[in-house]
Design an enzyme around this catalytic site. Structure first.
Site, PDB file in Angstrom:
ATOM      1  N   HIS A  72       3.515  14.154   1.224  1.00 60.73           N
ATOM      2  CA  HIS A  72       2.949  15.471   0.951  1.00 60.73           C
ATOM      3  C   HIS A  72       4.059  16.506   1.048  1.00 60.73           C
ATOM      4  O   HIS A  72       5.120  16.259   1.635  1.00 60.73           O
ATOM      5  CB  HIS A  72       1.839  15.815   1.949  1.00 60.73           C
ATOM      6  CG  HIS A  72       0.627  14.948   1.836  1.00 60.73           C
ATOM      7  ND1 HIS A  72      -0.239  15.002   0.765  1.00 60.73           N
ATOM      8  CD2 HIS A  72       0.130  13.989   2.673  1.00 60.73           C
ATOM      9  CE1 HIS A  72      -1.213  14.123   0.943  1.00 60.73           C
ATOM     10  NE2 HIS A  72      -1.010  13.497   2.091  1.00 60.73           N
ATOM     11  N   HIS A 124       0.849  -1.198   0.000  1.00 59.16           N
ATOM     12  CA  HIS A 124       0.000   0.000   0.000  1.00 59.16           C
ATOM     13  C   HIS A 124       0.884   1.247   0.000  1.00 59.16           C
ATOM     14  O   HIS A 124       1.230   1.801   1.043  1.00 59.16           O
ATOM     15  CB  HIS A 124      -0.912   0.003   1.226  1.00 59.16           C
ATOM     16  CG  HIS A 124      -2.085   0.933   1.080  1.00 59.16           C
ATOM     17  ND1 HIS A 124      -3.381   0.541   1.338  1.00 59.16           N
ATOM     18  CD2 HIS A 124      -2.162   2.232   0.689  1.00 59.16           C
ATOM     19  CE1 HIS A 124      -4.199   1.560   1.134  1.00 59.16           C
ATOM     20  NE2 HIS A 124      -3.471   2.597   0.739  1.00 59.16           N
ATOM     21  N   ASP A 133      -8.834   3.545  -3.869  1.00 56.77           N
ATOM     22  CA  ASP A 133      -8.215   4.015  -2.631  1.00 56.77           C
ATOM     23  C   ASP A 133      -7.937   5.515  -2.664  1.00 56.77           C
ATOM     24  O   ASP A 133      -7.537   6.073  -3.684  1.00 56.77           O
ATOM     25  CB  ASP A 133      -6.918   3.276  -2.347  1.00 56.77           C
ATOM     26  CG  ASP A 133      -6.375   3.616  -0.973  1.00 56.77           C
ATOM     27  OD1 ASP A 133      -7.021   3.253   0.009  1.00 56.77           O
ATOM     28  OD2 ASP A 133      -5.332   4.270  -0.892  1.00 56.77           O
ATOM     29  N   ASP A 151       1.091   2.524   4.000  1.00 57.67           N
ATOM     30  CA  ASP A 151       0.182   3.509   3.414  1.00 57.67           C
ATOM     31  C   ASP A 151       0.964   4.795   3.152  1.00 57.67           C
ATOM     32  O   ASP A 151       0.531   5.894   3.507  1.00 57.67           O
ATOM     33  CB  ASP A 151      -1.022   3.772   4.317  1.00 57.67           C
ATOM     34  CG  ASP A 151      -2.128   4.554   3.601  1.00 57.67           C
ATOM     35  OD1 ASP A 151      -1.981   4.807   2.383  1.00 57.67           O
ATOM     36  OD2 ASP A 151      -3.120   4.932   4.257  1.00 57.67           O
TER      37      ASP A 151
END
Length: 430
Positions: free
Chosen positions: A307, A60, A151, A303
């Site tokens: 950013h 992920h 997702d 996950d």
């Protein structure tokens, strides 16, 4: 290319392997396992005190490319994964444009051809991730998509999820859902004591468990494959456990962050702790750990959600969800859970290697003669301090900066080639 890894602790429970030995690698395969191996023209690496595992996968990961190369590229994300000890990743489809047709799929596959990790793309369930029209799942699966997911968003309706699961049977692929009842997902952290204390709008755990229950019922109806992404609540774990007891084709994963942290972490208003699903209670955290221990939850993932600094430094309500974590998942897991006796080493290997491959319908690597030479090598005694500024990822958004961890990746081997090597630990012999 020939490689000999000498004096290493080989650990592969699937092969009943737990001893100190040598490995001989040639032409992408393991061709020798034993003591005092030698071969002409081989590069020899002394791995005394290090542990060799079958290659780890993070199933992920958000690579952001195409569309948000300011946050991450396929190149930087794969380099980060390799640095973190992974030999393979599965990347999520919420790019811009989203991975909902063959042209975008081919773009990702072509860009990752020479990556230091194997990249397995997940394609969208719905076109544009709008939850309206299903993608051409058959064509996408034929061209290399290993799973389907919207997702970043949930599969919007029960009717769409039903059709996706029915198609999943035809293409023999799994549907991965971001489990969320959208009408309840209007907050920024877990709904509870701390959201009230901090004056922040909360997201109840039922936001997730309602969606999990819907998807389990549809998996039972259709016989399709359902994988619950990044579980966060005790209620969801219980639902998955009961579904597996009934023999349904249901699997689940949990992030390292939900295994280690709770909503109490947000008392500083640090947006680096802001993730979706949100960090929940200590009771939820303990239930997630138990779910890994008893096999209800098969995979541990990062996950990885990079950013920009500017985005994460915005007001808490406006900052995006997500933690950049693929480089530190493994040492966090070993430091905080394995070495503290919360999760066994055997269970961790299953969660990082066998289970993700099995869920995605791929052959997992094994430490055996003629097995693929995909290996993760760790120094379980070495300690390092996490320095976010030194991440290979463009995403520096992590709450673990300055934390000392033990269990450091020192080398990865992919298709018989050394892709990551920390020279302080892996010194070639002459």
């Amino acid at each position: 290319m020939k490689i000999i890894i000498k004096n290493a602790h080989l650990f592969d429970p699937s092969e009943n392997l737990d001893n100190v030995s040598d490995l001989l690698i040639e032409n992408e395969k393991i061709i020798g396992i034993g003591k005092n191996l030698s071969s002409d023209s081989a590069s020899i690496y002394n791995m005394e005190g290090k542990t060799v595992f079958p290659g780890f996968m993070d199933m992920h990961v958000h690579l952001r490319e195409p569309g948000r190369e300011d946050k991450e590229t396929i190149g930087t994300g794969c380099k980060a994964a390799s640095q973190g000890g992974f030999t393979a990743i599965a990347c999520m489809p919420n790019t811009n444009p989203p991975l909902d047709d063959v042209s975008v799929l081919h773009y990702v596959l072509n860009k990752s051809k020479n990556a230091p990790v194997k990249v397995y793309p997940t394609a969208c369930v719905s076109k544009g991730q709008k939850g309206e029209e299903i993608t051409e799942m058959g064509k996408l699966a034929e061209e290399g998509a290993v799973a389907f997911s919207d997702d970043g968003k949930p599969v919007k309706t029960a009717e769409l999820m039903r059709r996706a699961m029915e198609y999943s049977k035809l293409v023999d692929k799994v549907i991965i859902d971001h489990n969320e009842e959208e009408t309840l997902a209007q907050g920024v952290m877990h709904e509870g004591y701390y959201s009230t204390l901090l004056g922040l709008k909360g997201i109840p755990s039922e936001c997730e468990s309602i969606a999990v229950a819907r998807n389990i019922l549809l998996a039972e109806l259709t016989g399709g494959k359902y994988h619950a992404a990044h579980l966060s609540s005790a209620k969801s774990v219980d639902l998955i456990r009961k579904a597996k007891e009934k023999g349904l084709n249901v699997t689940a994963e949990v992030t390292i962050h939900h295994l280690l942290l709770t909503h109490e972490s947000l008392t500083t208003y640090d947006a680096n702790y802001k993730i979706n699903p949100p960090l929940r209670t200590e009771k939820d955290r303990e239930a997630l750990i138990k779910g890994v221990q008893d096999g209800t939850i098969g995979c541990i993932v990062s996950d990885h959600a990079p950013h920009t600094r500017e985005e994460k430094e915005m007001e808490f309500d406006l900052a995006p969800f997500g933690i950049s974590g693929v480089e530190i998942l493994i040492p966090l897991l070993f430091s905080e859970l394995i070495l503290k006796g919360k999760i066994s080493l055997k269970k961790a290997v299953e969660a990082l290697s066998y289970s993700p491959y099995k869920i995605l319908g791929l052959a997992p690597p094994r430490i055996k003669i003629n097995g693929p030479a995909d290996l993760t090598i760790l120094d379980l005694k070495a300690a390092e301090t996490i320095r976010v500024s030194e991440f290979k990822s463009k995403g520096k958004n992590s709450p673990y900066d300055g934390k000392t961890v033990t269990g450091i990746p020192v080398m990865t081997v992919v298709n018989g080639k050394i892709e990551m090597e920390k020279t302080t630990a892996a010194l070639a012999l002459t």
